[in-house]
Design a protein around this motif. Structure first.
Motif, PDB file in Angstrom:
ATOM      1  N   LYS A  44      -4.614   2.028  -9.385  1.00 60.38           N
ATOM      2  CA  LYS A  44      -4.841   2.249 -10.813  1.00 60.38           C
ATOM      3  C   LYS A  44      -6.323   2.215 -11.168  1.00 60.38           C
ATOM      4  CE  LYS A  44      -0.406   0.366 -12.379  1.00 60.38           C
ATOM      5  NZ  LYS A  44       0.259  -0.657 -13.230  1.00 60.38           N
ATOM      6  N   GLU A  45      -7.081   1.385 -10.455  1.00 61.77           N
ATOM      7  CA  GLU A  45      -8.498   1.207 -10.772  1.00 61.77           C
ATOM      8  C   GLU A  45      -9.281   2.518 -10.634  1.00 61.77           C
ATOM      9  OE1 GLU A  45     -12.102  -1.887  -9.519  1.00 61.77           O
ATOM     10  OE2 GLU A  45     -10.253  -1.761  -8.336  1.00 61.77           O
ATOM     11  N   SER A  46      -8.945   3.298  -9.625  1.00 64.40           N
ATOM     12  CA  SER A  46      -9.658   4.550  -9.383  1.00 64.40           C
ATOM     13  C   SER A  46      -8.805   5.781  -9.652  1.00 64.40           C
ATOM     14  CB  SER A  46     -10.141   4.601  -7.939  1.00 64.40           C
ATOM     15  OG  SER A  46      -9.035   4.541  -7.032  1.00 64.40           O
ATOM     16  N   LYS A  47      -7.496   5.578  -9.834  1.00 65.93           N
ATOM     17  CA  LYS A  47      -6.536   6.670 -10.024  1.00 65.93           C
ATOM     18  C   LYS A  47      -6.489   7.588  -8.802  1.00 65.93           C
ATOM     19  CE  LYS A  47      -6.993   6.608 -15.053  1.00 65.93           C
ATOM     20  NZ  LYS A  47      -7.319   7.381 -16.281  1.00 65.93           N
ATOM     21  N   LEU A  48      -6.672   6.989  -7.625  1.00 60.18           N
ATOM     22  CA  LEU A  48      -6.634   7.723  -6.364  1.00 60.18           C
ATOM     23  C   LEU A  48      -5.488   7.198  -5.503  1.00 60.18           C
ATOM     24  CD1 LEU A  48     -10.465   7.715  -5.555  1.00 60.18           C
ATOM     25  CD2 LEU A  48      -9.128   9.623  -6.468  1.00 60.18           C
ATOM     26  N   VAL A  49      -5.127   7.967  -4.480  1.00 64.62           N
ATOM     27  CA  VAL A  49      -4.056   7.549  -3.574  1.00 64.62           C
ATOM     28  C   VAL A  49      -4.587   7.433  -2.149  1.00 64.62           C
ATOM     29  CG1 VAL A  49      -2.202   8.545  -4.946  1.00 64.62           C
ATOM     30  CG2 VAL A  49      -3.309   9.950  -3.210  1.00 64.62           C
ATOM     31  N   TRP A  50      -3.931   6.556  -1.381  1.00 63.53           N
ATOM     32  CA  TRP A  50      -4.265   6.398   0.035  1.00 63.53           C
ATOM     33  C   TRP A  50      -2.983   6.100   0.806  1.00 63.53           C
ATOM     34  CZ3 TRP A  50      -8.219   8.129   2.478  1.00 63.53           C
ATOM     35  CH2 TRP A  50      -8.500   7.698   3.791  1.00 63.53           C
ATOM     36  N   PHE A  51      -3.023   6.283   2.101  1.00 65.29           N
ATOM     37  CA  PHE A  51      -1.849   6.101   2.938  1.00 65.29           C
ATOM     38  C   PHE A  51      -1.399   4.633   2.963  1.00 65.29           C
ATOM     39  CE2 PHE A  51      -4.552   9.514   4.413  1.00 65.29           C
ATOM     40  CZ  PHE A  51      -3.673  10.581   4.475  1.00 65.29           C
ATOM     41  N   ASP A  52      -0.093   4.450   2.905  1.00 64.96           N
ATOM     42  CA  ASP A  52       0.488   3.110   2.948  1.00 64.96           C
ATOM     43  C   ASP A  52       0.671   2.700   4.414  1.00 64.96           C
ATOM     44  OD1 ASP A  52       1.931   0.786   2.780  1.00 64.96           O
ATOM     45  OD2 ASP A  52       3.382   1.554   1.303  1.00 64.96           O
ATOM     46  N   ARG A  53      -0.111   1.731   4.859  1.00 64.73           N
ATOM     47  CA  ARG A  53      -0.065   1.304   6.272  1.00 64.73           C
ATOM     48  C   ARG A  53       1.217   0.551   6.603  1.00 64.73           C
ATOM     49  NH1 ARG A  53      -5.512  -1.568   8.104  1.00 64.73           N
ATOM     50  NH2 ARG A  53      -4.343  -1.427  10.062  1.00 64.73           N
ATOM     51  N   SER A  54       1.911   0.062   5.600  1.00 66.64           N
ATOM     52  CA  SER A  54       3.121  -0.716   5.850  1.00 66.64           C
ATOM     53  C   SER A  54       4.398   0.128   5.775  1.00 66.64           C
ATOM     54  CB  SER A  54       3.231  -1.863   4.841  1.00 66.64           C
ATOM     55  OG  SER A  54       3.324  -1.361   3.515  1.00 66.64           O
ATOM     56  N   THR A  55       4.248   1.448   5.645  1.00 67.37           N
ATOM     57  CA  THR A  55       5.418   2.317   5.519  1.00 67.37           C
ATOM     58  C   THR A  55       6.251   2.331   6.796  1.00 67.37           C
ATOM     59  OG1 THR A  55       6.174   4.540   4.963  1.00 67.37           O
ATOM     60  CG2 THR A  55       4.177   4.377   6.286  1.00 67.37           C
ATOM     61  N   PHE A  56       7.536   2.549   6.616  1.00 65.14           N
ATOM     62  CA  PHE A  56       8.442   2.680   7.760  1.00 65.14           C
ATOM     63  C   PHE A  56       8.743   4.157   8.062  1.00 65.14           C
ATOM     64  CE2 PHE A  56       9.417  -1.643   6.254  1.00 65.14           C
ATOM     65  CZ  PHE A  56       9.264  -2.340   7.447  1.00 65.14           C
ATOM     66  N   GLU A  57       8.130   5.051   7.290  1.00 62.06           N
ATOM     67  CA  GLU A  57       8.344   6.480   7.514  1.00 62.06           C
ATOM     68  C   GLU A  57       7.672   6.899   8.817  1.00 62.06           C
ATOM     69  OE1 GLU A  57      10.317   8.247   5.845  1.00 62.06           O
ATOM     70  OE2 GLU A  57      10.629   7.003   4.062  1.00 62.06           O
ATOM     71  N   SER A  58       8.263   7.862   9.502  1.00 59.96           N
ATOM     72  CA  SER A  58       7.734   8.315  10.790  1.00 59.96           C
ATOM     73  C   SER A  58       6.482   9.166  10.605  1.00 59.96           C
ATOM     74  CB  SER A  58       8.796   9.130  11.537  1.00 59.96           C
ATOM     75  OG  SER A  58       9.128  10.283  10.786  1.00 59.96           O
ATOM     76  N   ASN A  59       5.670   9.224  11.661  1.00 56.66           N
ATOM     77  CA  ASN A  59       4.440  10.012  11.614  1.00 56.66           C
ATOM     78  C   ASN A  59       4.717  11.490  11.386  1.00 56.66           C
ATOM     79  OD1 ASN A  59       2.825   7.781  12.019  1.00 56.66           O
ATOM     80  ND2 ASN A  59       2.730   8.038  14.238  1.00 56.66           N
ATOM     81  N   ILE A  60       5.870  11.970  11.859  1.00 50.92           N
ATOM     82  CA  ILE A  60       6.187  13.382  11.708  1.00 50.92           C
ATOM     83  C   ILE A  60       6.290  13.766  10.238  1.00 50.92           C
ATOM     84  CG2 ILE A  60       8.687  13.041  11.820  1.00 50.92           C
ATOM     85  CD1 ILE A  60       6.697  16.023  13.232  1.00 50.92           C
TER      86      ILE A  60
END
Length: 248
Positions: free
Chosen positions: A175-191
């Motif tokens: 919210k501070e910058s209104k930007l997005v970055w990858f979630d390192r804790s995700t369980f989604e596959s790299n594909i």
């Protein structure tokens, strides 16, 4: 005078006369023909023998380069569509059960359910033999209407909104910058991340501007440039400035 050792901004090389007054399609076509001929005949491409403004990209601003990319994409779309159509015509001569509908082969067709838009899209992308160089046409299941560009835009808007929703756990929103970055804790596959990259490329290829807000660090990573503290300040200003204070 610029201080010794300082770099000249790349925008200083842009030529307004060229970017505003010259129609670049003919320059692109000449460049593409010459390059194709050289590759086909194993000849070294020489700028001196093939004058075209495409040989001097530093003169062209972002808008002009975007127009050239558009010409290239449209050319690739037509070539890919006609190639698939020709292949299916030949196969149809041998198998009368193959569809003779031209649009089935000229376009990359996605039939998507709004309720399962992410999974349906990923399923289309991993289909065997999918040709992503053809023009994209989208149809929402259970809805009437031909895709003349509006459905395609809506498709990407909904898809991006869902993909970057924090509940999907692939990206974090700051919210501070209104930007997005990858979630390192995700369980989604790299594909899935790879397929999202394919989707972004597909959008650009079809001249769709996506409402995605990555920090500069993301593009640095693509160019194999190491991010620095300034990039952290852009993504998480409070943390970045705190670290800067400690360093100072």
């Amino acid at each position: 005078m610029k201080p010794e050792g300082s770099q000249v901004k790349y925008t200083e090389f842009y030529n307004d006369g060229i970017n505003k007054e010259i129609e670049l399609k003919s320059h692109y076509e000449k460049w593409a023909r010459a390059l194709k001929y050289c590759r086909k005949n194993d000849i070294v491409y020489k700028k001196s023998k093939n004058f075209t403004l495409c040989n001097y990209p530093w003169l062209l601003d972002t808008s002009s380069k975007g127009e050239i990319m558009k010409y290239e994409a449209n050319k690739q779309m037509k070539q890919s569509g006609y190639q698939d159509l020709a292949n299916m015509f030949i196969m149809g001569l041998m198998d009368p059960n193959i569809s003779a509908n031209e649009s089935d082969y000229m376009f990359l067709k996605f039939e998507i359910s709004r309720d399962t838009i992410i999974q349906d899209t990923l399923n289309h992308l991993i289909k065997e033999g999918v040709n992503l160089k053809k023009q994209l046409k989208v149809k929402f299941k259970g809805e009437l209407g031909q895709d003349e560009g509006g459905v395609q835009k809506e498709f990407f808007q909904i898809l991006v909104r869902n993909l970057f929703n924090p509940e999907y756990t692939m990206f974090n929103y700051y919210k501070e910058s209104k930007l997005v970055w990858f979630d390192r804790s995700t369980f989604e596959s790299n594909i899935k991340f790879e397929l999202i990259g394919v989707l972004m490329g597909l959008a650009i290829y079809n001249q769709i501007i996506l409402d995605i807000h990555f920090p500069v660090a993301c593009y640095k990573k693509l160019l194999d440039i190491s991010p620095n503290l300034d990039d952290l300040k852009q993504l998480i200003p409070s943390t970045g400035h705190s670290l800067q204070y400690i360093l100072d």
